[in-house]
Design a protein around this motif. Structure first.
Motif, PDB file in Angstrom:
ATOM      1  N   PHE A   1       0.809  -1.212   0.000  1.00 43.11           N
ATOM      2  CA  PHE A   1       0.000   0.000   0.000  1.00 43.11           C
ATOM      3  C   PHE A   1       0.846   1.267   0.000  1.00 43.11           C
ATOM      4  O   PHE A   1       2.061   1.237   0.194  1.00 43.11           O
TER       5      PHE A   1
ATOM      6  N   ALA B   1       8.751  -0.184  15.281  1.00 46.01           N
ATOM      7  CA  ALA B   1      10.004   0.498  15.613  1.00 46.01           C
ATOM      8  C   ALA B   1      10.897   0.659  14.390  1.00 46.01           C
ATOM      9  O   ALA B   1      11.915   1.332  14.455  1.00 46.01           O
TER      10      ALA B   1
ATOM     11  N   SER C   1      -6.238   0.853   7.317  1.00 39.78           N
ATOM     12  CA  SER C   1      -5.085   0.268   6.627  1.00 39.78           C
ATOM     13  C   SER C   1      -4.738  -1.105   7.199  1.00 39.78           C
ATOM     14  O   SER C   1      -4.239  -1.968   6.488  1.00 39.78           O
TER      15      SER C   1
ATOM     16  N   GLN D   1     -11.085 -13.516  10.214  1.00 36.11           N
ATOM     17  CA  GLN D   1      -9.663 -13.546  10.588  1.00 36.11           C
ATOM     18  C   GLN D   1      -9.129 -12.144  10.838  1.00 36.11           C
ATOM     19  O   GLN D   1      -8.352 -11.927  11.771  1.00 36.11           O
TER      20      GLN D   1
ATOM     21  N   ILE E   1      -2.704 -17.575   8.477  1.00 36.09           N
ATOM     22  CA  ILE E   1      -4.152 -17.546   8.208  1.00 36.09           C
ATOM     23  C   ILE E   1      -4.491 -18.370   6.980  1.00 36.09           C
ATOM     24  O   ILE E   1      -5.634 -18.772   6.799  1.00 36.09           O
TER      25      ILE E   1
ATOM     26  N   ASN F   1       1.911  -0.244   6.166  1.00 37.76           N
ATOM     27  CA  ASN F   1       0.899  -0.559   7.185  1.00 37.76           C
ATOM     28  C   ASN F   1       1.218  -1.858   7.908  1.00 37.76           C
ATOM     29  O   ASN F   1       0.437  -2.789   7.878  1.00 37.76           O
ATOM     30  N   PRO F   2       2.396  -1.897   8.569  1.00 37.88           N
ATOM     31  CA  PRO F   2       2.685  -3.116   9.335  1.00 37.88           C
ATOM     32  C   PRO F   2       1.669  -3.285  10.451  1.00 37.88           C
ATOM     33  O   PRO F   2       1.116  -2.301  10.939  1.00 37.88           O
ATOM     34  N   PHE F   3       1.395  -4.534  10.814  1.00 36.52           N
ATOM     35  CA  PHE F   3       0.502  -4.784  11.935  1.00 36.52           C
ATOM     36  C   PHE F   3       1.248  -4.464  13.225  1.00 36.52           C
ATOM     37  O   PHE F   3       2.471  -4.614  13.282  1.00 36.52           O
ATOM     38  N   PRO F   4       0.549  -4.055  14.269  1.00 36.55           N
ATOM     39  CA  PRO F   4       1.224  -3.757  15.536  1.00 36.55           C
ATOM     40  C   PRO F   4       1.639  -5.044  16.248  1.00 36.55           C
ATOM     41  O   PRO F   4       1.186  -5.344  17.329  1.00 36.55           O
ATOM     42  N   LYS F   5       2.503  -5.784  15.581  1.00 35.03           N
ATOM     43  CA  LYS F   5       3.010  -7.037  16.114  1.00 35.03           C
ATOM     44  C   LYS F   5       4.514  -7.041  15.864  1.00 35.03           C
ATOM     45  O   LYS F   5       5.049  -6.073  15.333  1.00 35.03           O
TER      46      LYS F   5
ATOM     47  N   PRO G   1       4.656  -5.026  21.542  1.00 35.11           N
ATOM     48  CA  PRO G   1       5.875  -5.841  21.588  1.00 35.11           C
ATOM     49  C   PRO G   1       7.098  -4.957  21.797  1.00 35.11           C
ATOM     50  O   PRO G   1       7.119  -3.833  21.334  1.00 35.11           O
ATOM     51  N   GLU G   2       8.100  -5.495  22.499  1.00 40.25           N
ATOM     52  CA  GLU G   2       9.266  -4.681  22.855  1.00 40.25           C
ATOM     53  C   GLU G   2       9.905  -4.049  21.618  1.00 40.25           C
ATOM     54  O   GLU G   2      10.130  -4.702  20.620  1.00 40.25           O
TER      55      GLU G   2
ATOM     56  N   ARG H   1       5.953  -9.380   3.810  1.00 36.83           N
ATOM     57  CA  ARG H   1       4.694  -9.947   4.269  1.00 36.83           C
ATOM     58  C   ARG H   1       3.872 -10.451   3.081  1.00 36.83           C
ATOM     59  O   ARG H   1       3.263 -11.516   3.126  1.00 36.83           O
ATOM     60  N   ALA H   2       3.873  -9.645   1.996  1.00 37.75           N
ATOM     61  CA  ALA H   2       3.133 -10.063   0.808  1.00 37.75           C
ATOM     62  C   ALA H   2       3.801 -11.271   0.155  1.00 37.75           C
ATOM     63  O   ALA H   2       3.126 -12.186  -0.324  1.00 37.75           O
TER      64      ALA H   2
ATOM     65  N   LEU I   1      -3.857 -10.075   2.212  1.00 38.23           N
ATOM     66  CA  LEU I   1      -3.111 -11.330   2.364  1.00 38.23           C
ATOM     67  C   LEU I   1      -4.041 -12.532   2.269  1.00 38.23           C
ATOM     68  O   LEU I   1      -3.626 -13.662   2.493  1.00 38.23           O
TER      69      LEU I   1
ATOM     70  N   PHE J   1       1.997 -13.757   9.494  1.00 35.43           N
ATOM     71  CA  PHE J   1       0.536 -13.623   9.541  1.00 35.43           C
ATOM     72  C   PHE J   1      -0.146 -14.280   8.334  1.00 35.43           C
ATOM     73  O   PHE J   1      -1.059 -15.083   8.491  1.00 35.43           O
ATOM     74  N   GLY J   2       0.324 -13.918   7.138  1.00 33.30           N
ATOM     75  CA  GLY J   2      -0.299 -14.448   5.917  1.00 33.30           C
ATOM     76  C   GLY J   2      -0.240 -15.963   5.852  1.00 33.30           C
ATOM     77  O   GLY J   2      -1.268 -16.624   5.678  1.00 33.30           O
TER      78      GLY J   2
ATOM     79  N   ALA K   1      11.269  -7.961  17.671  1.00 34.21           N
ATOM     80  CA  ALA K   1      10.992  -6.573  18.034  1.00 34.21           C
ATOM     81  C   ALA K   1       9.759  -6.087  17.283  1.00 34.21           C
ATOM     82  O   ALA K   1       9.365  -6.662  16.272  1.00 34.21           O
ATOM     83  N   SER K   2       9.177  -5.000  17.794  1.00 28.67           N
ATOM     84  CA  SER K   2       7.959  -4.471  17.168  1.00 28.67           C
ATOM     85  C   SER K   2       8.252  -3.945  15.767  1.00 28.67           C
ATOM     86  O   SER K   2       9.241  -3.262  15.536  1.00 28.67           O
TER      87      SER K   2
ATOM     88  N   LEU L   1      -6.617  -9.094  14.310  1.00 27.17           N
ATOM     89  CA  LEU L   1      -6.070  -7.738  14.277  1.00 27.17           C
ATOM     90  C   LEU L   1      -6.976  -6.684  14.897  1.00 27.17           C
ATOM     91  O   LEU L   1      -6.527  -5.893  15.720  1.00 27.17           O
TER      92      LEU L   1
END
Lengths: 257, 294
Positions: free
Chosen positions: A94, A148, B175, B189, A114, A98-102, B292-293, A161-162, B183, A110-111, A144-145, B194
C-alpha cells in the motif's frame, strides 16, 4: 496448461462508486514477470484500476464493475470466485507502510498462518525477509515491534509480508510516496530484483520512477469527468521518448497533472 | 522592553493579565470545591465507620444487634451480580459492536439501531428493573435469584459497553484491515487477529465504566426483589441475594446509631471493592496495551 504471456488482463472494464464513474472502458494486458506502471494525473482512477486486480474494491460500499478482469485467463469476478482466495495469489503493497502492531516475525508469519501454512515457518519468514532485502537489517531482532522500524524498512517488511504467501502478482499502490529518496531507491532496486520471479503492477505519480523501473507503462486520464480512460499503453521507453498521443506527451513533459 | 506602541492598538495589558489570573483562580476553585466535597465525605465515612471495618464485619451476616451485623452476604451478592453482569454484557456488547461496525451495511436501519442504543444508555435504571422482573424473574422463571439480578444488571450496562466497544473498533485504522484482506484473510480472521486485539484496551475502558455503574445501582434490584435481610451467602446461581447498596440503605434507615456506623463501614467496603475492580480492569488494559518490545 499453456500459460499466456499476459498474467492479468482487463476487458472493457468500468468501475462505479455509486453513480460516480471511476474507470471508463479500460482494456489492458499485464505481462508475466515484467513491471507494468500505471501513471496519470490525480483522480484518473489509477488506484481503482489496481484494486480491481485483487478485488479490494469489493470492500468499498456501493462499488460495482462492468467488463472483465482475467487472471491467468479466468474471470476474477465470476460468481464462483471467492475474493479471499485470489488475494493471496495477488499480493498488495500500500501507499503508506501498514505493518501490523506485532513483531517483525509475526507480521511476515501472519499471511502463511491464516492461509493454513504447514511447513517450516521460521524458514519461510527468513526467506521472505531475505527476498525483501530486509533480513540483514533485522535478523537480530525479529521479535521486536515492526512499528520500531523506519518508514523504508516498514515498507520492505510489507513487501516481505506479501511475499510470504507466495503470490504470483504483486500490486503496488504508490509504494514510495511516503518514503525518502534513499529508501525509494532501495525499493526500486528490490522491484527490479523481484520482477525475475513475480509480475508487478505499480501505480505511481512519480514519472521518473515509472521510467526507471517499469517495462511497460499505461497512461490513464479522467476524460470529461466520466472516469479514467486508457490513453496510451506501450513500452516504457517508447512512452517516455516517443509518445503517440499528444496528451501523453503533455503529461510526461510536465505540462499538466 | 523597547516596544513602540502603535497608536491604533489599545493593549490593556494590565486588564488582560488580570482576566487571565481570574480565570485561573476560578478553575482552581472548581477543582478545590470538588476535592473538598470528596475529602469531607471520605473523612466523615472513615470517622464513622472505620472502627467497624474488621474481618468479623466482612465475614459476618446481618444481625439484629448492630455491633454484630456483618456484610458477607451483601458483599458476595454484589460480587456475583457484577461478575455475571460483566461477563454477559462484555460478550453481547462486543458482539453487537463488531456487528454494527464491521458487518452491518450503512443504511437507515443501522442508524435506527444506533440511535436506540444511545437512548438505552440514558433509560432510568428502574425501568431495567421492571424489565428484569418480567423477563428473567417471571417469564424465564429464574426467580428472584442472583442470576436474574446479574442478567438485569448486564442489560443495564450493555449500552455502555456497546458504545465503548464500537468506538474502540472504529479507531482501528482501515489500513490494518486492508493489509489483512490483501493477504487473503477472511473478515473473521481480520477481526479476530487484528481488529479485536487492537480494540481491546478501549473495550476494557468501557467495562470499567460498566462495572462501576453496576456496583452502585440499587433501584433495579429492589424492583426485581432482592432481599434486604439475608443471613446466608449466595450458594449458586439460583440463590436469593442482596447487594451492598441495598444493605447499606437498610442500615441507614434504622434508628440505632450502631447501624449507622455499620452503614458507613459498608460504604468503605463498597468503595474498596469498586477501586479493586477498577484497578483489576486497568491492569488488564495496560497488559494488552503494551506493544511488543521495541
Amino acid at each position: 496448461m499453456q500459460l499466456s504471456e499476459h498474467i492479468l488482463q482487463t476487458r472493457g472494464l468500468s468501475v462505479y462508486y455509486g453513480t460516480k464513474q471511476a474507470i471508463n472502458d479500460v482494456t489492458l494486458n499485464v505481462a508475466r514477470n515484467r513491471i507494468t506502471a500505471i501513471i496519470g494525473p490525480s483522480g484518473c482512477g489509477k488506484s481503482t484500476l489496481l484494486r480491481c486486480f485483487n478485488r479490494m474494491n469489493d470492500l468499498v460500499p456501493r462499488s460495482r464493475i462492468t467488463g472483465q478482469v482475467l487472471f491467468e485467463g479466468q474471470d476474477l469476478y465470476a460468481p464462483d470466485v471467492d475474493p479471499t482466495e485470489i488475494r493471496y495469489q495477488i499480493g498488495m503493497v500500500f501507499q503508506r507502510p501498514n505493518p501490523f502492531p506485532k513483531s517483525i516475525f509475526e507480521n511476515v508469519a501472519f499471511g502463511p498462518k491464516i492461509n493454513g501454512f504447514r511447513g517450516n515457518l521460521n524458514e519461510l519468514v527468513e526467506k521472505s525477509l531475505v527476498r525483501a532485502a530486509l533480513w540483514e537489517e533485522v535478523k537480530d531482532r525479529v521479535n521486536a515491534s515492526a512499528l520500531a522500524l523506519s518508514g523504508g524498512q516498514q515498507q520492505r517488511l510489507c513487501i516481505a509480508r506479501a511475499l510470504a504467501v507466495e503470490p504470483r502478482v504483486i500490486l503496488m499502490d504508490e509504494p514510495c510516496s511516503s518514503l525518502d529518496p534513499i529508501a525509494t531507491l532501495a525499493i526500486e532496486d528490490l522491484m527490479r530484483e523481484l520482477s525475475q520471479e513475480y509480475s508487478i503492477v505499480i501505480v505511481t505519480h512519480n514519472m521518473q520512477q515509472a521510467a526507471r523501473v517499469s517495462d511497460y507503462t499505461t497512461f490513464l486520464m479522467n476524460v470529461e469527468n466520466r472516469g479514467g480512460q486508457l490513453v496510451e499503453f506501450g513500452d516504457t521507453r517508447q512512452i517516455f521518448t516517443n509518445p503517440k498521443d499528444e496528451r501523453t506527451e503533455a503529461y510526461i513533459t510536465g505540462r499538466f497533472g | 522592553m523597547a516596544i513602540i506602541a502603535h497608536p491604533d492598538f489599545k493593549r490593556h495589558m494590565a486588564r488582560r493579565q488580570w482576566q487571565g489570573r481570574a480565570f485561573h483562580a476560578l478553575c482552581l476553585m472548581a477543582v478545590g470545591v470538588a476535592l473538598a466535597m470528596l475529602v469531607l465525605l471520605l473523612g466523615y465515612l472513615i470517622q464513622q465507620g472505620v472502627s467497624r471495618v474488621s474481618w468479623d464485619f466482612i465475614n459476618g451476616f446481618p444481625s439484629r444487634n448492630p455491633d454484630e451485623a456483618g456484610i458477607k452476604a451483601a458483599l458476595l451478592g454484589s460480587i456475583y451480580v457484577v461478575l455475571i453482569a460483566a461477563v454477559v454484557a462484555f460478550t453481547l456488547g462486543v458482539g453487537a459492536a463488531v456487528y454494527l461496525e464491521e458487518y452491518a451495511s450503512r443504511n437507515w436501519r443501522t442508524r435506527l439501531v444506533q440511535i436506540n442504543i444511545a437512548n438505552l444508555a440514558g433509560v432510568p435504571s428502574i425501568v431495567y428493573g421492571i424489565l428484569g422482573l418480567e423477563i428473567f424473574v417471571r417469564s424465564l422463571g429464574l426467580g428472584r435469584s442472583v442470576l436474574a439480578g446479574g442478567l438485569t444488571m448486564g442489560l443495564l450496562v450493555l449500552p455502555i459497553i456497546i458504545i465503548a466497544a464500537q468506538e474502540a473498533v472504529r479507531a482501528v485504522p482501515r489500513s490494518v484491515r486492508e493489509g489483512a484482506y490483501a493477504l487473503g484473510a477472511t473478515r473473521w480472521q481480520a477481526i479476530w487477529h487484528l481488529v479485536l486485539p487492537q480494540a481491546l484496551p478501549g473495550i476494557l475502558t468501557g467495562v470499567i465504566l460498566a462495572v462501576s455503574r453496576a456496583l452502585g445501582e440499587t433501584a433495579p434490584l429492589i424492583v426485581m426483589g432482592a432481599l434486604t435481610f439475608v443471613p446466608f451467602a449466595p450458594d449458586g446461581p439460583f440463590s436469593r441475594f442482596t447487594v451492598l447498596p441495598i444493605q447499606i440503605f437498610n442500615w441507614i434507615s434504622r434508628p440505632q446509631a450502631g447501624f449507622h456506623q455499620a452503614a458507613a463501614a459498608g460504604i468503605i467496603v463498597l468503595l474498596i471493592l469498586l477501586l479493586a475492580m477498577n484497578a483489576g480492569a486497568i491492569l488488564l488494559r495496560n497488559k494488552f496495551q503494551r506493544r511488543p518490545e521495541a
